[in-house]
Structure formats: structure tokens, C-alpha cells
Design an enzyme around this catalytic site. Structure first.
Site, mmCIF file in Angstrom:
data_model
loop_
_atom_site.group_PDB
_atom_site.id
_atom_site.type_symbol
_atom_site.label_atom_id
_atom_site.label_comp_id
_atom_site.label_asym_id
_atom_site.label_seq_id
_atom_site.Cartn_x
_atom_site.Cartn_y
_atom_site.Cartn_z
ATOM 1 N N CYS A 73 -81.243 11.345 -23.063
ATOM 2 C CA CYS A 73 -80.141 10.404 -23.271
ATOM 3 C C CYS A 73 -78.837 10.899 -22.647
ATOM 4 O O CYS A 73 -78.440 12.051 -22.848
ATOM 5 C CB CYS A 73 -79.951 10.170 -24.769
ATOM 6 S SG CYS A 73 -78.584 9.057 -25.147
ATOM 7 N N CYS A 100 -80.561 14.182 -27.985
ATOM 8 C CA CYS A 100 -81.856 13.707 -27.460
ATOM 9 C C CYS A 100 -81.915 14.033 -25.967
ATOM 10 O O CYS A 100 -80.969 13.772 -25.225
ATOM 11 C CB CYS A 100 -82.017 12.209 -27.698
ATOM 12 S SG CYS A 100 -82.028 11.788 -29.442
ATOM 13 N N GLU A 152 -68.889 2.321 -24.022
ATOM 14 C CA GLU A 152 -69.682 1.290 -23.348
ATOM 15 C C GLU A 152 -70.226 0.260 -24.325
ATOM 16 O O GLU A 152 -70.616 0.609 -25.434
ATOM 17 C CB GLU A 152 -70.921 1.965 -22.748
ATOM 18 C CG GLU A 152 -70.844 2.255 -21.288
ATOM 19 C CD GLU A 152 -72.139 2.907 -20.811
ATOM 20 O OE1 GLU A 152 -72.061 4.094 -20.487
ATOM 21 O OE2 GLU A 152 -73.188 2.248 -20.768
ATOM 22 N N CYS A 189 -72.034 11.700 -28.606
ATOM 23 C CA CYS A 189 -73.041 11.799 -29.670
ATOM 24 C C CYS A 189 -73.408 13.274 -29.820
ATOM 25 O O CYS A 189 -73.362 14.024 -28.852
ATOM 26 C CB CYS A 189 -74.277 10.992 -29.278
ATOM 27 S SG CYS A 189 -75.578 10.953 -30.527
ATOM 28 N N CYS A 224 -78.333 4.181 -21.208
ATOM 29 C CA CYS A 224 -77.309 4.240 -22.232
ATOM 30 C C CYS A 224 -76.323 5.395 -21.995
ATOM 31 O O CYS A 224 -76.725 6.534 -21.896
ATOM 32 C CB CYS A 224 -78.104 4.497 -23.518
ATOM 33 S SG CYS A 224 -77.234 4.313 -24.993
ATOM 34 N N CYS A 238 -74.604 -5.250 -27.594
ATOM 35 C CA CYS A 238 -75.031 -3.908 -28.012
ATOM 36 C C CYS A 238 -73.767 -3.046 -28.050
ATOM 37 O O CYS A 238 -73.083 -2.913 -27.038
ATOM 38 C CB CYS A 238 -76.035 -3.378 -26.997
ATOM 39 S SG CYS A 238 -76.458 -1.646 -27.257
HETATM 40 N N1 SAH Z 1 -78.527 7.002 -31.923
HETATM 41 C C1 SAH Z 1 -79.238 5.793 -32.126
HETATM 42 C C2 SAH Z 1 -78.818 4.634 -31.253
HETATM 43 C C3 SAH Z 1 -78.475 4.883 -29.817
HETATM 44 S S1 SAH Z 1 -79.620 4.937 -28.528
HETATM 45 C C4 SAH Z 1 -80.722 6.044 -31.969
HETATM 46 O O1 SAH Z 1 -81.115 7.157 -31.660
HETATM 47 O O2 SAH Z 1 -81.497 5.145 -32.234
HETATM 48 C C5 SAH Z 1 -80.555 3.460 -28.452
HETATM 49 C C6 SAH Z 1 -81.990 3.716 -28.032
HETATM 50 O O3 SAH Z 1 -82.092 4.036 -26.642
HETATM 51 C C7 SAH Z 1 -82.631 4.866 -28.785
HETATM 52 O O4 SAH Z 1 -83.946 4.525 -29.097
HETATM 53 C C8 SAH Z 1 -82.587 5.969 -27.745
HETATM 54 O O5 SAH Z 1 -83.516 6.977 -28.043
HETATM 55 C C9 SAH Z 1 -82.898 5.194 -26.483
HETATM 56 N N2 SAH Z 1 -82.516 5.848 -25.232
HETATM 57 C C10 SAH Z 1 -81.449 6.619 -24.963
HETATM 58 N N3 SAH Z 1 -81.456 7.039 -23.682
HETATM 59 C C11 SAH Z 1 -82.562 6.511 -23.127
HETATM 60 C C12 SAH Z 1 -83.130 6.586 -21.826
HETATM 61 N N4 SAH Z 1 -82.562 7.286 -20.862
HETATM 62 N N5 SAH Z 1 -84.278 5.906 -21.609
HETATM 63 C C13 SAH Z 1 -84.859 5.187 -22.580
HETATM 64 N N6 SAH Z 1 -84.384 5.073 -23.826
HETATM 65 C C14 SAH Z 1 -83.237 5.752 -24.102
#
Ligand code: SAH
Length: 366
Positions: A138, A135, A111, A131, A352, A124
Site C-alpha cells: 500500500c 501494509c 486523496e 497511515c 490508493c 471513497c
Molecule cells: N485501512 C483500511 C482502508 C484503506 S485501504 C483497510 O485496510 O481496509 C482500502 C483497501 O485497498 C484495503 O483493502 C487495502 O488493503 C487495499 N489496498 C491498498 N493498496 C492496495 C494496492 N496497491 N493494491 C490493491 N489493494 C490495495
């Protein structure tokens, strides 16, 4: 609005690509020139081909007008030409934001997002297929890591969007699926190619790389003294709280991350961005805001508050509008720079990695 292309066509076209062949779009100008010389060709052809790929951003070798047919034949045999095609595009009717799903030659999909701002267009990009950081909130990490993206696949997300929109991209954020610091060598090569004056020539200042906080890599990156913005996904104000949301917190403490950020600032002079996704009842209380203020005190930084985007696989909820504003006001009162992330493409909004996830789930169930 939706624009769909047939995934099968994309696969047919790109099946001819082979992982053992040289990925010429991931070579810098010097490497490409050497490669071309190694094929027994004049060195200046290297610059010509580099220009077709990274300035004119053509979709195939056939389009390289001033490259002799004989050399194109050799390139077809010896190299693979990475070129992404959209398999799905969602276009926001509100602000023109576009979500792209791209097919890769091995059948994987990734994406990317295109956003229009007053100061220019921003893309972006994803850095990995899936990944492995885990987290909790995510969607990108639900099925783990499939593979790293090559520098060419990272660049092509931008090139393909420029081709599809007919517009120039001036800002790039590595904030899509994947953890860029977990694909460090390819990230460095991507940065080199992206900012090359002979290529797409995007300024380092217009690049942001976001990480969940892999400390040794932040320190390595600091040594490079790039003028890009480093964004840290913090999302918590204590190690205990962070461990609940982000397994990577078991490997690196917040204190270690803060030290790495101070080091990054000392080396580059660049203000750090902290991302903080607000999750109702988990990290959005005023005491969290106070603790976050204490952590960041004295550091040249900026906090980006993101109301968490709920995914169906988890039951995290977005903080209320009031607690988001209270949280922000408290940070401001404590002298911290803070913004609430503006929601782009509200009508096509999904967290994301969700577009890819729903596409993959659909494909599996067919
Ligand atoms: N791995 C990297 C970049 C990818 S995610 C990182 O962790 O920074 C980009 C951002 O979106 C990160 O801050 C991640 O924690 C956040 N993110 C991912 N899923 C999300 C969600 N469902 N709601 C809000 N933020 C989210």
C-alpha cells in the site's frame, strides 16, 4: 484530463484557521446549538448554521444569508470553518471517475475518489493523513501516519465533491488512505453527522467502512448496531502469509478477526465484505482459495477480489487473469459469494495513496 488550482491560494485562504478554535463542522446539532447559546445568541441560530453547513454545504460564513453580521463576526473569531478545495483533479475519459487531491489548512494533502454507478454516485474518502499500519503493498503507508482527520475533514471530502461536480453523492466508502479504526472517535462522529436526518442524511446502509482488522474496535462498533457494511481487508488465508503482507497480523490472528466478524453479524445482521488483493505467487494459489473457503464457511459474507495495484516502491505483481478467474471459480464452487472488483477509471488508475505520494515527492524536490 487535469484541473489544477494553485496550492498557495488554498494555503493563504486557510491559514487564518487555527487549531485552537472550535471546529464547528465537527459538532452535532445539539453541540452546535449549545455552542451558539454560549456565545449569547438565540438557540435557533444553531439549526440555521447547521443547515448552511450540512445541507446547503456553503463554502464560507459569508454565504450564510440569514445569519446576522454580528454573529458571523463572533464565529470568525471563535471558530474555524473547515472547507476543502481541490488542488488537483484527475478525470477519467472512460467512465467519469475522478480522483481528487484536497489541500488541508495545515498544508497536508489527502486523496478522495468519485465514482458513478448505475445506482448512484459513490465517494471513497480518506480517514487519516498517511497511515501507520504498514501494509506492504500500500502506497498510503510508505511515509507513516501524519495525523488523524477530523470529522469535518472527512465530511468535507464529500461536500467538496458535490460542489465540484454539481451532483449528489448517495454512497460513501471509507476506503481511502488511513485506517478508520485507528481514528475511531472521529469515525463515530463522522458517521453520526453523515447519517443525520438534519444533515446530508446518507443512509447507514449506503456506508461502508473498511478496516485491516483491529479486533477490539470491530467489537466496539458491533455494539452500536449500525446498519452499515463492514469490510475487512483480509488478503491472506493463513496468519503466516498475512504477517508477510500486513504487520497488523502480528497483533490480531485471523481467528480473532473471524470471531469479531461473527459477533458483528450477530449484532447487526449485516453481511461482512472481505477484501482480498491478489498478489502473484504470494496469496493467489488454489490452495489459498481452498483455505479461504474453509475460513469463511458458514459466515454470511461476500468476497471482493482485487488484483493488486503494483506500486513502484515494492515489487509485488498482479496475478494473471487466469489465476484470478481460477481463484474466483474455486471460491464459488465452495459456495462463497465472490466478485472481482470492477476497475474504475482505468486511465487515471493508481493505487490508493499514489496521487498524494507523487504530489508530496514533487513538492519536496522543488
Ligand atoms: N485501512 C483500511 C482502508 C484503506 S485501504 C483497510 O485496510 O481496509 C482500502 C483497501 O485497498 C484495503 O483493502 C487495502 O488493503 C487495499 N489496498 C491498498 N493498496 C492496495 C494496492 N496497491 N493494491 C490493491 N489493494 C490495495
Amino acid at each position: 484530463m487535469r484541473e489544477v488550482e494553485n496550492m498557495q491560494d488554498v494555503n493563504d485562504m486557510q491559514n487564518i484557521q487555527d487549531d485552537r478554535l472550535t471546529d464547528i463542522k465537527s459538532l452535532n446539532l445539539e453541540e452546535l446549538t449549545e455552542f451558539i447559546a454560549g456565545l449569547g445568541e438565540a438557540k435557533f441560530r444553531g439549526k440555521q448554521i447547521y443547515d448552511w453547513m450540512h445541507v446547503k454545504k456553503v463554502e464560507s460564513l459569508d454565504e450564510m444569508g440569514n445569519v446576522p453580521g454580528k454573529l458571523k463576526e463572533k464565529l470568525r473569531k471563535e471558530t474555524r470553518f473547515v472547507c476543502l478545495k481541490p488542488v488537483d483533479v484527475l478525470i477519467s475519459q472512460i467512465d467519469g471517475t475522478r480522483k481528487y487531491l484536497f489541500g488541508l489548512h495545515d498544508g497536508n494533502v489527502i486523496e478522495s475518489v468519485f465514482m458513478r454507478y448505475k445506482h448512484g454516485n459513490s465517494v471513497c474518502i480518506s480517514s487519516q493523513v498517511g497511515c501507520r499500519m504498514g501494509c506492504r503493498f500500500c502506497a498510503s503507508t510508505l511515509d507513516g501516519l501524519t495525523r488523524n482527520l477530523t470529522p469535518s475533514e472527512m465530511l468535507e471530502q464529500i461536500y467538496a465533491i458535490e460542489r465540484h461536480t454539481g451532483e449528489r453523492v448517495s454512497n460513501v466508502v471509507v476506503m481511502g488512505s488511513g485506517e478508520p479504526m485507528d481514528n475511531y472517535d472521529n469515525l463515530l462522529k463522522f458517521i453520526e453527522l453523515l447519517t443525520d436526518v438534519n444533515g446530508i442524511n446518507i443512509s447507514q446502509r449506503n456506508l461502508t467502512v473498511s478496516t485491516c482488522g483491529i479486533v477490539p474496535k470491530i467489537n466496539e462498533l458491533a455494539k452500536r448496531k449500525f446498519q452499515m457494511t463492514l469490510a475487512i481487508s483480509l488478503h491472506a488465508s493463513s496468519d503466516e502469509q498475512r504477517k508477510e503482507l500486513m504487520p497488523v497480523a502480528n497483533a490480531f490472528s485471523i481467528e480473532e478477526i473471524m470471531n469479531a466478524c461473527r459477533n458483528y453479524f450477530e449484532n447487526t445482521g449485516r453481511r461482512i465484505t472481505f477484501e482480498y488483493s491478489l498478489v502473484q505467487g504470494v496469496n493467489d494459489r488454489l490452495e489459498d482459495s481452498e483455505r479461504l473457503s474453509r475460513l469463511l464457511k458458514g459466515l454470511n459474507c461476500h468476497v471482493n477480489l482485487i488484483p493488486v495495484n503494483p506500486i513502484k516502491e515494492r515489487n509485488y505483481r498482479q496475478s494473471t487473469a487466469k489465476s484470478i478467474t481460477d481463484f474466483k471459480n474455486r471460491l464459488e464452487r465452495n459456495g462463497i459469494n465472490v466478485t472481482i472488483r470492477r476497475e474504475m477509471g482505468r486511465d487515471i488508475n493508481g493505487a490508493c495513496g499514489q496521487l498524494r505520494k507523487s504530489y508530496m515527492d514533487k513538492r519536496e524536490n522543488q
